[in-house]
Enzyme design. Structure first.
Site, PDB file in Angstrom:
ATOM      1  N   ASP A  28       0.794  -1.193  -0.188  1.00 41.07           N
ATOM      2  CA  ASP A  28       0.060  -0.145  -0.062  1.00 41.07           C
ATOM      3  C   ASP A  28       0.849   1.617  -0.009  1.00 41.07           C
ATOM      4  O   ASP A  28       0.390   2.329   0.602  1.00 41.07           O
ATOM      5  CB  ASP A  28      -1.012   0.034   1.396  1.00 41.07           C
ATOM      6  CG  ASP A  28      -1.803  -1.293   1.286  1.00 41.07           C
ATOM      7  OD1 ASP A  28      -2.041  -1.953   0.268  1.00 41.07           O
ATOM      8  OD2 ASP A  28      -2.461  -1.297   2.331  1.00 41.07           O
ATOM      9  N   LYS A  94      -7.307  -4.189  -3.049  1.00 40.48           N
ATOM     10  CA  LYS A  94      -7.932  -4.823  -1.771  1.00 40.48           C
ATOM     11  C   LYS A  94      -8.561  -3.671  -1.126  1.00 40.48           C
ATOM     12  O   LYS A  94      -8.333  -2.669  -1.162  1.00 40.48           O
ATOM     13  CB  LYS A  94      -6.457  -5.459  -0.912  1.00 40.48           C
ATOM     14  CG  LYS A  94      -5.870  -4.515  -0.283  1.00 40.48           C
ATOM     15  CD  LYS A  94      -4.728  -5.129   0.695  1.00 40.48           C
ATOM     16  CE  LYS A  94      -3.704  -4.294   1.176  1.00 40.48           C
ATOM     17  NZ  LYS A  94      -4.548  -3.796   2.223  1.00 40.48           N
ATOM     18  N   CYS A 126      -2.252  -2.310   7.859  1.00 40.16           N
ATOM     19  CA  CYS A 126      -2.136  -3.353   6.930  1.00 40.16           C
ATOM     20  C   CYS A 126      -0.772  -4.118   6.867  1.00 40.16           C
ATOM     21  O   CYS A 126      -0.910  -5.294   6.582  1.00 40.16           O
ATOM     22  CB  CYS A 126      -2.012  -2.613   5.658  1.00 40.16           C
ATOM     23  SG  CYS A 126      -3.767  -1.638   5.523  1.00 40.16           S
TER      24      CYS A 126
END
Length: 213
Positions: A28, A94, A126
């Protein structure tokens, strides 16, 4: 009961890294977070260093993007060749906080690697949930401490403790890279040494608190 002595030995897992059994996970590292995350520029330069090393050592890189519509694409600077590097890398969309969506997990199962180097954000959400999922699968997880962060430094600090307590290995990018090579006789040593020298010329914001010690 006989007096025979067992000769079996318990093999301790100490988290050594070898290229053929490793993968790099890029979690991410997206444009929307760039001005928000603590020491984000170092996370990005460390990501580029590791994706470049991974390419030299034929280590697969796998990325994720959290809700791209809101948080934007992966930062192109995570790869030395920019957008081309992103295009060449499997990056999974996601909404789950962990990277291990069914699609990503299937891809990792196909790669069949034991050790994972993990970089990205945010450390306490995450990254941490990805780490714990991998540990539950029996994998070795190496958290690159100069390649992960959160918006709040305290969240980062506690997340690193949490992941270490769960069994992850905390290490730096350079330490992991030299463990992957093991020897100055490695065929890629010169190329990777050049990458390392160039990376060391860049500011590493995680060193700042140490300068006053």
């Amino acid at each position: 009961m006989s007096g025979a002595i067992s000769t079996s030995k318990h093999v301790m897992r100490v988290g050594k890294l070898v290229p053929q059994n490793s993968a790099l996970l890029l979690c991410d590292v997206q444009e929307r977070f760039r001005p928000l995350v603590h020491r984000m520029e170092t996370v990005i330069t460390t990501s580029q260093y590791l994706t470049s090393v991974a390419k030299e050592l034929s280590i697969p890189t796998v990325g994720s993007q959290q809700y791209t519509k809101v948080f934007g694409p992966t930062v192109t600077d995570c790869f030395a060749n920019g957008q081309k590097g992103i295009d060449e890398t499997p990056i999974f969309e996601k909404k789950l906080f962990s990277m291990l969506t069914p699609e990503t997990k299937q891809h990792l199962d196909e790669l069949n690697k034991q050790s994972f180097l993990l970089v990205g954000i945010e450390a306490h959400v995450c990254v941490q949930q990805t780490c714990l999922d991998l540990l539950e699968m029996g994998k070795d997880v190496h958290i690159i401490v100069d390649g992960v962060s959160s918006q709040q430094p305290f969240d980062l600090q506690i997340a690193l403790q949490r992941m270490s307590n769960a069994g992850a290995y905390l290490t730096t990018a350079q330490s992991a890279v030299f463990m992957l090579m093991q020897s100055a006789e490695h065929e890629n040593f010169k190329a990777i040494s050049k990458l390392t020298i160039e990376h060391m010329k860049l500011p590493n914001e995680f060193n700042d608190p140490l300068k006053d010690m």
